[in-house]
Design an enzyme around this catalytic site. Structure first.
Site, PDB file in Angstrom:
ATOM      1  N   LYS A  98       0.825  -1.212   0.000  1.00 17.11           N
ATOM      2  CA  LYS A  98       0.000   0.000   0.000  1.00 17.11           C
ATOM      3  C   LYS A  98       0.854   1.254   0.000  1.00 17.11           C
ATOM      4  O   LYS A  98       0.482   2.250  -0.606  1.00 17.11           O
ATOM      5  CB  LYS A  98      -0.954   0.013   1.205  1.00 17.11           C
ATOM      6  CG  LYS A  98      -2.187  -0.832   0.980  1.00 17.11           C
ATOM      7  CD  LYS A  98      -3.349  -0.339   1.816  1.00 17.11           C
ATOM      8  CE  LYS A  98      -4.598  -1.160   1.527  1.00 17.11           C
ATOM      9  NZ  LYS A  98      -5.681  -0.899   2.457  1.00 17.11           N
ATOM     10  N   LYS A 137      -4.286 -10.505  -6.529  1.00 19.74           N
ATOM     11  CA  LYS A 137      -5.591 -10.831  -5.938  1.00 19.74           C
ATOM     12  C   LYS A 137      -6.677  -9.933  -6.521  1.00 19.74           C
ATOM     13  O   LYS A 137      -6.400  -8.814  -6.961  1.00 19.74           O
ATOM     14  CB  LYS A 137      -5.542 -10.742  -4.406  1.00 19.74           C
ATOM     15  CG  LYS A 137      -5.641  -9.363  -3.834  1.00 19.74           C
ATOM     16  CD  LYS A 137      -5.939  -9.408  -2.331  1.00 19.74           C
ATOM     17  CE  LYS A 137      -6.038  -7.971  -1.816  1.00 19.74           C
ATOM     18  NZ  LYS A 137      -6.320  -7.821  -0.415  1.00 19.74           N
ATOM     19  N   LYS A 182     -11.045  -4.463  -5.262  1.00 17.66           N
ATOM     20  CA  LYS A 182     -11.886  -3.374  -5.767  1.00 17.66           C
ATOM     21  C   LYS A 182     -11.060  -2.149  -6.115  1.00 17.66           C
ATOM     22  O   LYS A 182     -11.540  -1.252  -6.790  1.00 17.66           O
ATOM     23  CB  LYS A 182     -12.968  -3.037  -4.741  1.00 17.66           C
ATOM     24  CG  LYS A 182     -12.438  -2.721  -3.369  1.00 17.66           C
ATOM     25  CD  LYS A 182     -13.475  -3.002  -2.289  1.00 17.66           C
ATOM     26  CE  LYS A 182     -12.804  -3.173  -0.937  1.00 17.66           C
ATOM     27  NZ  LYS A 182     -13.505  -3.985   0.005  1.00 17.66           N
TER      28      LYS A 182
HETATM   29  P1  TYM Z   1     -10.836  -6.226   3.474  1.00 19.93           P
HETATM   30  O1  TYM Z   1     -11.891  -5.235   3.749  1.00 19.93           O
HETATM   31  O2  TYM Z   1      -9.777  -5.889   2.469  1.00 19.93           O
HETATM   32  O3  TYM Z   1     -11.466  -7.591   3.029  1.00 19.93           O
HETATM   33  C1  TYM Z   1     -12.510  -8.215   3.772  1.00 19.93           C
HETATM   34  C2  TYM Z   1     -12.331  -9.718   3.736  1.00 19.93           C
HETATM   35  O4  TYM Z   1     -12.318 -10.198   2.376  1.00 19.93           O
HETATM   36  C3  TYM Z   1     -11.161 -11.006   2.169  1.00 19.93           C
HETATM   37  N1  TYM Z   1     -10.706 -10.820   0.772  1.00 19.93           N
HETATM   38  C4  TYM Z   1     -10.450 -11.818  -0.082  1.00 19.93           C
HETATM   39  N2  TYM Z   1     -10.536 -13.153   0.053  1.00 19.93           N
HETATM   40  C5  TYM Z   1     -10.223 -13.911  -1.027  1.00 19.93           C
HETATM   41  N3  TYM Z   1      -9.832 -13.383  -2.223  1.00 19.93           N
HETATM   42  C6  TYM Z   1      -9.736 -12.047  -2.408  1.00 19.93           C
HETATM   43  N4  TYM Z   1      -9.386 -11.551  -3.579  1.00 19.93           N
HETATM   44  C7  TYM Z   1     -10.056 -11.191  -1.300  1.00 19.93           C
HETATM   45  N5  TYM Z   1     -10.073  -9.846  -1.124  1.00 19.93           N
HETATM   46  C8  TYM Z   1     -10.468  -9.634   0.151  1.00 19.93           C
HETATM   47  C9  TYM Z   1     -10.129 -10.501   3.165  1.00 19.93           C
HETATM   48  O5  TYM Z   1      -9.168 -11.495   3.458  1.00 19.93           O
HETATM   49  C10 TYM Z   1     -10.988 -10.151   4.362  1.00 19.93           C
HETATM   50  O6  TYM Z   1     -11.212 -11.281   5.161  1.00 19.93           O
HETATM   51  N6  TYM Z   1      -7.881  -5.556   7.447  1.00 19.93           N
HETATM   52  C11 TYM Z   1      -9.087  -6.203   6.968  1.00 19.93           C
HETATM   53  C12 TYM Z   1     -10.330  -5.773   7.718  1.00 19.93           C
HETATM   54  C13 TYM Z   1     -10.231  -5.925   9.191  1.00 19.93           C
HETATM   55  C14 TYM Z   1     -10.293  -7.147   9.930  1.00 19.93           C
HETATM   56  C15 TYM Z   1     -10.203  -6.769  11.287  1.00 19.93           C
HETATM   57  C16 TYM Z   1     -10.451  -8.481   9.547  1.00 19.93           C
HETATM   58  C17 TYM Z   1     -10.104  -4.908  10.100  1.00 19.93           C
HETATM   59  N7  TYM Z   1     -10.082  -5.415  11.343  1.00 19.93           N
HETATM   60  C18 TYM Z   1     -10.248  -7.738  12.296  1.00 19.93           C
HETATM   61  C19 TYM Z   1     -10.481  -9.437  10.563  1.00 19.93           C
HETATM   62  C20 TYM Z   1     -10.387  -9.070  11.914  1.00 19.93           C
HETATM   63  C21 TYM Z   1      -9.295  -5.830   5.520  1.00 19.93           C
HETATM   64  O7  TYM Z   1      -8.822  -4.822   5.044  1.00 19.93           O
HETATM   65  O8  TYM Z   1     -10.136  -6.660   4.844  1.00 19.93           O
END
Ligand code: TYM
Length: 336
Positions: A120, A202, A205
């Site tokens: 990032k 991956k 969005k």
């Molecule tokens: P975020 O918002 O980017 O994504 C949410 C969830 O979707 C999963 N994900 C994917 N899984 C498979 N293939 C993909 N291409 C893909 N893109 C996204 C992510 O692994 C995630 O589970 N930091 C986290 C949000 C967060 C969080 C937390 C998660 C904040 N606090 C505490 C768990 C526990 C994030 O940015 O996810």
């Protein structure tokens, strides 16, 4: 779930998602599908992680709209506020408070090694802020506040989960059993859905090419078009293989949606070209997302109801979070 008469037999699951734009098929298959299923067997707490999202600059009106739409989508996929706690992270101040505390138990070197920070900061070189750097500490606070046993996430969050575990173990080592050490809960298929245009990356969005990702609210026409354009290879054989990232990805998606194994999928498309395969993958996605799109329209139309749901969730969440925060601070010596 009743947080005061919680049964010892049910383990707790917690996870969060950023309201950083349209949710994708990757979010759904990697995490959200499990969130829904886990409601049957776990006490579940799910949050819209809006504090995390400002590590990248947001346009205020758009950001607010995304918070609402993410809440509506979580209900539309089948999260049930009668069974699970749903809330918006910034409604529970304990997240920011514990994050500060845990930051004092986290090393600079540990944070510097986080691959998401490296990615990032390369992508947003003009705004490498301290929040982006300490993001995994806030994530650890999100998890540890609720004494979560399991954290359903996609594979890309594994490293952040490991840091959360390390912080918990370190804190417990100093002060006794304060935090439950959480386990990641990662699906066997769909844990890492790749871009349809560059299957070495991956699905995200934030990808500038809209053909690279499928949004949960895409129309059936968009979904079919994106699947037809998905990058494959010149072999014209539907099978898992090295150098076949595009096909491997489509097989993974189809497998996660239908429950069929890659071997069954290879047999299903034996002797058929990619045209038929892509059509079938597209149809499976359209059918899986259709009810979500329909229900979303109802939830987003009633903002007052939506707000009532997540504010009630925040009240319940704050009670649990407050207990853990108090315990951690008293252990350190705060006159809390
Ligand atoms: P975020 O918002 O980017 O994504 C949410 C969830 O979707 C999963 N994900 C994917 N899984 C498979 N293939 C993909 N291409 C893909 N893109 C996204 C992510 O692994 C995630 O589970 N930091 C986290 C949000 C967060 C969080 C937390 C998660 C904040 N606090 C505490 C768990 C526990 C994030 O940015 O996810």
């Amino acid at each position: 779930m009743n947080e005061t008469t919680e049964t010892a037999t049910r383990k707790r699951a917690l996870s969060c998602i950023q309201p950083s734009g349209a949710l994708t098929l990757g979010n759904y298959l990697g995490a959200l599908k499990n969130w829904v299923q886990m409601q049957d067997d776990f006490d579940c707490i799910y949050s819209v992680a809006d504090l995390h999202t400002i590590t990248v600059r947001q346009e205020p009106a758009k950001f607010r709209a995304q918070i609402y739409s993410t809440c509506a989508l979580l209900l539309a996929i089948g999260l049930d506020p009668a069974r699970s706690i749903l809330f918006v992270q910034s409604d529970v101040p304990a997240h920011a408070q514990l994050s500060w505390v845990l930051g004092c138990y986290t090393q600079f070197g540990e944070m510097s090694r986080m691959t998401q920070f490296k990615d990032k900061s390369a992508r947003h070189a003009e705004n490498v802020n301290v929040g982006l750097f300490s993001y995994p500490v806030l994530m650890a606070a999100d998890i540890l506040l609720y004494q979560a046993d399991f954290v359903p996430v996609g594979a890309d969050q594994k490293q952040h989960l490991e840091i959360a575990r390390d912080i918990a173990v370190r804190f417990n080592g100093l002060y006794g059993d304060v935090f439950t050490v959480p386990e990641p809960y990662i699906p066997t298929t769909g844990a890492s859905v790749k871009s349809l245009q560059d299957p070495t990356k991956k699905m995200s969005k934030s990808d500038e090419n809209p053909n690279a990702w499928i949004a949960l609210l895409d129309t059936p026409e968009d979904i079919m078009r994106k699947c037809k354009r998905a990058v494959t290879d010149s072999q014209a054989r539907v099978c898992i293989g090295e150098g076949k990232d595009g096909v491997n990805n489509l097989i993974g998606i189809y497998s996660a949606l239908t429950g069929r194994t890659p071997a069954q999928i290879e047999a299903e498309f034996d002797g058929q070209g990619y045209g038929v395969f892509k059509q079938r993958v597209g149809e499976a996605i359209v059918e899986a997302l259709r009810p979500i799109r329909e229900r979303y329209a109802d939830y987003i139309a009633d903002k007052a109801e939506l707000e009532a749901i997540y504010r009630a969730g925040a009240e319940r969440a704050a009670k649990i979070a407050g207990r853990t925060l108090g315990k951690a601070m008293r252990k350190i010596g705060f006159a809390f």
